[in-house]
Design an enzyme around this catalytic site. Structure first.
Site, short mmCIF file in Angstrom:
data_model
loop_
_atom_site.label_atom_id
_atom_site.label_comp_id
_atom_site.label_asym_id
_atom_site.label_seq_id
_atom_site.Cartn_x
_atom_site.Cartn_y
_atom_site.Cartn_z
N LEU A 67 32.60 -40.84 22.97
CA LEU A 67 33.24 -41.41 24.15
C LEU A 67 32.17 -41.88 25.12
O LEU A 67 31.16 -41.20 25.30
CB LEU A 67 34.12 -40.37 24.85
CG LEU A 67 35.35 -39.90 24.11
CD1 LEU A 67 36.00 -38.74 24.87
CD2 LEU A 67 36.34 -41.02 23.93
N SER A 126 32.35 -41.82 28.22
CA SER A 126 32.31 -40.91 29.36
C SER A 126 31.76 -39.52 29.02
O SER A 126 31.63 -38.68 29.90
CB SER A 126 33.71 -40.77 29.95
OG SER A 126 34.59 -40.28 28.96
N CYS A 127 31.42 -39.27 27.78
CA CYS A 127 30.96 -37.96 27.33
C CYS A 127 29.45 -37.84 27.55
O CYS A 127 28.67 -38.62 27.01
CB CYS A 127 31.30 -37.76 25.86
SG CYS A 127 30.64 -36.26 25.13
N ASP A 128 29.04 -36.86 28.35
CA ASP A 128 27.61 -36.66 28.64
C ASP A 128 26.81 -36.38 27.37
O ASP A 128 25.70 -36.88 27.20
CB ASP A 128 27.41 -35.50 29.62
CG ASP A 128 27.88 -35.85 31.02
OD1 ASP A 128 27.95 -37.06 31.35
OD2 ASP A 128 28.16 -34.92 31.80
N ARG A 185 26.25 -39.54 25.45
CA ARG A 185 25.24 -40.39 26.11
C ARG A 185 23.84 -39.87 25.85
O ARG A 185 22.91 -40.66 25.62
CB ARG A 185 25.52 -40.48 27.60
CG ARG A 185 26.71 -41.38 27.92
CD ARG A 185 26.80 -41.67 29.38
NE ARG A 185 27.22 -40.46 30.09
CZ ARG A 185 28.08 -40.45 31.09
NH1 ARG A 185 28.61 -41.57 31.51
NH2 ARG A 185 28.42 -39.33 31.67
#
Length: 103
Positions: A6, A8-10, A13
């Site tokens: 995702l 938005s997933c740290d 990333r």
């Protein structure tokens, strides 16, 4: 190498930053191809299903009895992330072991 996760997933990333040559596929927007899901499930088993997620907690008991592959196909955010495919081998998460194998 393909990283399924995702935006938005740290953790996703961080993994992507460490592997700039990896292709990124957002599971919420693009989904995960059924063949990839089946191969990943064959390799990783039930570890592929994230039963600690908010999506899982939002499901009722009747929905939870479905097979892991069906659940992930309907709700891609139920897949633990990142799922990384490299040369037909699958890695799940971004633990020290996964990092050592890929970076």
């Amino acid at each position: 190498m393909i990283l399924y996760g995702l935006k938005s997933c740290d953790t996703c990333r961080k993994a992507l930053k460490s592997m700039p040559d990896a292709q990124f596929r957002d599971v919420r927007e693009d989904g995960v191809p059924q063949g990839v899901l089946e191969s990943a499930y064959a390799a990783l088993g039930d570890a592929l299903l994230n039963t600690r997620s908010t999506t899982w907690r939002a499901l009722n008991e009747a929905e939870r009895v479905d097979t892991p592959l069906s659940l992930i196909a309907k709700h891609p955010t139920l897949m633990k992330r990142p799922l990384i495919e490299k040369d037909g081998e699958f890695f799940l998460g971004w633990s020290k072991d996964v990092q050592a194998a890929l970076v």
